[in-house]
Write a protein that holds these residues in place. Structure first.
Motif, PDB file in Angstrom:
ATOM      1  N   GLY A  14       0.781  -1.227   0.000  1.00  9.55           N
ATOM      2  CA  GLY A  14       0.000   0.000   0.000  1.00  9.55           C
ATOM      3  C   GLY A  14       0.812   1.276   0.000  1.00  9.55           C
ATOM      4  O   GLY A  14       0.268   2.367   0.230  1.00  9.55           O
ATOM      5  N   ALA A  15       2.116   1.169  -0.271  1.00  8.87           N
ATOM      6  CA  ALA A  15       2.944   2.378  -0.301  1.00  8.87           C
ATOM      7  C   ALA A  15       2.680   3.195  -1.562  1.00  8.87           C
ATOM      8  O   ALA A  15       2.338   2.646  -2.608  1.00  8.87           O
ATOM      9  CB  ALA A  15       4.424   1.999  -0.228  1.00  8.87           C
ATOM     10  N   LYS A  16       2.831   4.481  -1.449  1.00  9.30           N
ATOM     11  CA  LYS A  16       2.877   5.355  -2.625  1.00  9.30           C
ATOM     12  C   LYS A  16       4.349   5.445  -3.009  1.00  9.30           C
ATOM     13  O   LYS A  16       5.157   5.964  -2.239  1.00  9.30           O
ATOM     14  CB  LYS A  16       2.304   6.729  -2.292  1.00  9.30           C
ATOM     15  N   VAL A  17       4.700   4.944  -4.166  1.00  6.64           N
ATOM     16  CA  VAL A  17       6.104   4.755  -4.522  1.00  6.64           C
ATOM     17  C   VAL A  17       6.585   5.850  -5.461  1.00  6.64           C
ATOM     18  O   VAL A  17       6.060   6.023  -6.562  1.00  6.64           O
ATOM     19  CB  VAL A  17       6.321   3.372  -5.182  1.00  6.64           C
ATOM     20  N   LEU A  18       7.586   6.602  -4.997  1.00  6.89           N
ATOM     21  CA  LEU A  18       8.245   7.618  -5.820  1.00  6.89           C
ATOM     22  C   LEU A  18       9.584   7.049  -6.256  1.00  6.89           C
ATOM     23  O   LEU A  18      10.471   6.824  -5.426  1.00  6.89           O
ATOM     24  CB  LEU A  18       8.484   8.905  -5.023  1.00  6.89           C
ATOM     25  N   LEU A  19       9.744   6.798  -7.539  1.00  2.00           N
ATOM     26  CA  LEU A  19      10.990   6.230  -8.049  1.00  2.00           C
ATOM     27  C   LEU A  19      11.927   7.351  -8.464  1.00  2.00           C
ATOM     28  O   LEU A  19      11.566   8.219  -9.262  1.00  2.00           O
ATOM     29  CB  LEU A  19      10.699   5.330  -9.250  1.00  2.00           C
ATOM     30  N   MET A  69      -1.930  10.798  -5.687  1.00  2.00           N
ATOM     31  CA  MET A  69      -1.654   9.360  -5.655  1.00  2.00           C
ATOM     32  C   MET A  69      -2.566   8.633  -4.671  1.00  2.00           C
ATOM     33  O   MET A  69      -2.899   9.152  -3.597  1.00  2.00           O
ATOM     34  CB  MET A  69      -0.194   9.099  -5.267  1.00  2.00           C
ATOM     35  N   SER A  70      -2.935   7.423  -5.047  1.00  2.28           N
ATOM     36  CA  SER A  70      -3.631   6.523  -4.135  1.00  2.28           C
ATOM     37  C   SER A  70      -2.636   5.494  -3.625  1.00  2.28           C
ATOM     38  O   SER A  70      -1.539   5.332  -4.182  1.00  2.28           O
ATOM     39  CB  SER A  70      -4.774   5.815  -4.864  1.00  2.28           C
ATOM     40  N   ASP A  71      -3.007   4.781  -2.548  1.00  2.89           N
ATOM     41  CA  ASP A  71      -2.116   3.749  -2.027  1.00  2.89           C
ATOM     42  C   ASP A  71      -1.812   2.731  -3.118  1.00  2.89           C
ATOM     43  O   ASP A  71      -2.718   2.270  -3.830  1.00  2.89           O
ATOM     44  CB  ASP A  71      -2.772   3.044  -0.837  1.00  2.89           C
ATOM     45  N   GLY A  72      -0.530   2.390  -3.281  1.00  2.00           N
ATOM     46  CA  GLY A  72      -0.128   1.418  -4.287  1.00  2.00           C
ATOM     47  C   GLY A  72       0.204   2.018  -5.638  1.00  2.00           C
ATOM     48  O   GLY A  72       0.604   1.304  -6.558  1.00  2.00           O
ATOM     49  N   ASP A  73       0.063   3.334  -5.766  1.00  2.00           N
ATOM     50  CA  ASP A  73       0.416   3.991  -7.029  1.00  2.00           C
ATOM     51  C   ASP A  73       1.934   4.159  -7.144  1.00  2.00           C
ATOM     52  O   ASP A  73       2.656   4.206  -6.139  1.00  2.00           O
ATOM     53  CB  ASP A  73      -0.242   5.367  -7.130  1.00  2.00           C
ATOM     54  N   VAL A  74       2.407   4.279  -8.401  1.00  2.00           N
ATOM     55  CA  VAL A  74       3.829   4.451  -8.672  1.00  2.00           C
ATOM     56  C   VAL A  74       4.023   5.629  -9.615  1.00  2.00           C
ATOM     57  O   VAL A  74       3.335   5.728 -10.638  1.00  2.00           O
ATOM     58  CB  VAL A  74       4.429   3.186  -9.340  1.00  2.00           C
ATOM     59  N   VAL A  75       4.932   6.525  -9.269  1.00  2.00           N
ATOM     60  CA  VAL A  75       5.322   7.585 -10.193  1.00  2.00           C
ATOM     61  C   VAL A  75       6.836   7.581 -10.335  1.00  2.00           C
ATOM     62  O   VAL A  75       7.568   7.189  -9.418  1.00  2.00           O
ATOM     63  CB  VAL A  75       4.855   9.000  -9.739  1.00  2.00           C
ATOM     64  N   LEU A  76       7.297   7.985 -11.495  1.00  2.00           N
ATOM     65  CA  LEU A  76       8.730   8.076 -11.782  1.00  2.00           C
ATOM     66  C   LEU A  76       9.122   9.540 -11.838  1.00  2.00           C
ATOM     67  O   LEU A  76       8.541  10.310 -12.610  1.00  2.00           O
ATOM     68  CB  LEU A  76       9.044   7.391 -13.112  1.00  2.00           C
ATOM     69  N   ALA A 101       8.394  12.240   0.971  1.00  2.00           N
ATOM     70  CA  ALA A 101       8.470  10.815   1.321  1.00  2.00           C
ATOM     71  C   ALA A 101       8.549  10.619   2.830  1.00  2.00           C
ATOM     72  O   ALA A 101       8.836  11.560   3.583  1.00  2.00           O
ATOM     73  CB  ALA A 101       9.675  10.177   0.645  1.00  2.00           C
ATOM     74  N   ASP A 102       8.298   9.388   3.259  1.00  2.00           N
ATOM     75  CA  ASP A 102       8.372   9.034   4.679  1.00  2.00           C
ATOM     76  C   ASP A 102       9.544   8.104   4.972  1.00  2.00           C
ATOM     77  O   ASP A 102      10.082   8.110   6.082  1.00  2.00           O
ATOM     78  CB  ASP A 102       7.073   8.336   5.121  1.00  2.00           C
ATOM     79  N   LEU A 103       9.933   7.290   3.990  1.00  2.00           N
ATOM     80  CA  LEU A 103      11.054   6.374   4.193  1.00  2.00           C
ATOM     81  C   LEU A 103      11.812   6.234   2.879  1.00  2.00           C
ATOM     82  O   LEU A 103      11.312   6.612   1.815  1.00  2.00           O
ATOM     83  CB  LEU A 103      10.586   5.010   4.707  1.00  2.00           C
TER      84      LEU A 103
END
Length: 324
Positions: A14-19, A69-76, A101-103
């Motif tokens: 469920g993380a919002k992932v920033l690549l 973003m929703s939980d589980g979304d990915v952006v680059l 970000a948080d982590l």
């Protein structure tokens, strides 16, 4: 591809992932050829989900993207090296990278040794800061291969400067049976031996270090391989005039840009019985076809050794690019 399991794990939790990543060596500011835009659709294909490209890696556009973003979304995020502050590990830039970000998860083994804002700087602002699955896998594999190697064990260290590989060379001298030095750094070692190297790249402030490293290799009975012949050019260009000369006969005004055929043959023979080989750094300016033979020959040699059971570990973007 290698980082997909890490990204999928975060998505499934469920993380919002920033690549965040980099590409090439931009001169300062946006350059289309170094944009990460082509990577987003490929990531979407591998992840089987939408991946949006944010046209920046800091600032308002990133904050706006995160807010949608929703939980589980990915952006680059766009190439972090479009900012010179990235490679300078500027604290303010690192803080801006971290503010949405948080982590922090580092899954880039090939850049983990660099103290840049996106790899080291952000860890001051993001907790926890952890490794991804790919980084952990590579560390485990490398640790096993280096600490309990199958012998003979060889390290091939290339690249332009001795100063950037000192720690690697010193560490390898304590572990390997054979050490191959290539790339531009060879000319610092050759000059330290008293040879004339023309206009080849030399770090004059590292000459004594080069002599010291040679002494250590001799004391530890490590077989050291340096070039015996080189491909020289009259200028640094793809279409420069070239010739192959012994290292004792480099003409004034010419620069060495690749290892020569005699050296290639010597290295192939020297590596033939190895059971573990680690390679980091090209043998020459392989971006130019005229000076790629040495690097390509090493890549081909290691590929052949691998089929015979040799453990080969290749690190560093330039070396990996050459192999691919």
């Amino acid at each position: 591809r290698g980082s997909i399991p890490t990204i999928e794990y975060l998505v499934n939790k469920g993380a919002k992932v920033l690549l965040t990543s980099h590409l090439g060596r931009p001169k300062g500011g946006y350059e289309k050829k170094f944009s990460l835009a082509p990577i987003a659709p490929r990531l979407a294909e591998l992840l089987k989900k939408e991946v949006k490209l944010v046209p920046d890696c800091i600032g308002v556009s990133v904050g706006a993207a995160v807010s949608k973003m929703s939980d589980g979304d990915v952006v680059l995020l766009e190439n972090s090296r479009f900012y010179p502050e990235e490679e300078k590990n500027d604290p303010l830039f690192a803080k801006l990278l971290a503010e949405n970000a948080d982590l922090f998860v580092n899954d880039a083994f090939g850049t983990a040794h660099r103290a840049h804002a996106s790899t080291e700087g952000v860890t001051a602002f993001l907790h926890p800061a952890v490794s991804g699955f790919l980084l952990q896998k590579e560390l485990d594999y490398l640790q096993g291969a280096v600490n309990t190697p199958k012998r003979p064990f060889a390290a091939i260290v290339g690249g332009s400067k001795v100063s950037s590989k000192i720690s690697v060379i010193e560490a390898m001298l304590n572990k390997v049976d054979k050490l191959v030095l290539g790339g531009g750094m060879v000319f610092t070692f050759l000059k330290a031996r008293g040879l004339s190297v023309g206009n080849s790249l030399v770090e004059d402030d590292q000459l004594e270090l080069a002599r010291k490293l040679e002494r250590i290799a001799k004391e530890k009975k490590v077989e050291l391989f340096l070039a015996s012949d080189v491909v020289v050019a009259d200028r640094f260009a793809a279409d420069a005039n070239t010739q192959v000369v012994p290292v004792e006969s480099i003409p004034d005004g010419w620069m060495g840009l690749d290892i020569g055929p005699e050296t290639i043959e010597t290295l192939q023979k020297g590596l033939a019985n190895c059971r573990t080989v680690i390679w980091n750094g090209p043998m020459g300016v392989f971006e130019f076809d005229a000076f790629a033979k040495g690097t390509n020959a090493i890549a081909t040699t290691l590929a052949s050794l691998t089929t015979k059971g040799c453990i080969t570990i290749i690190g560093g973007g330039d070396s990996v690019a050459a192999v691919e």
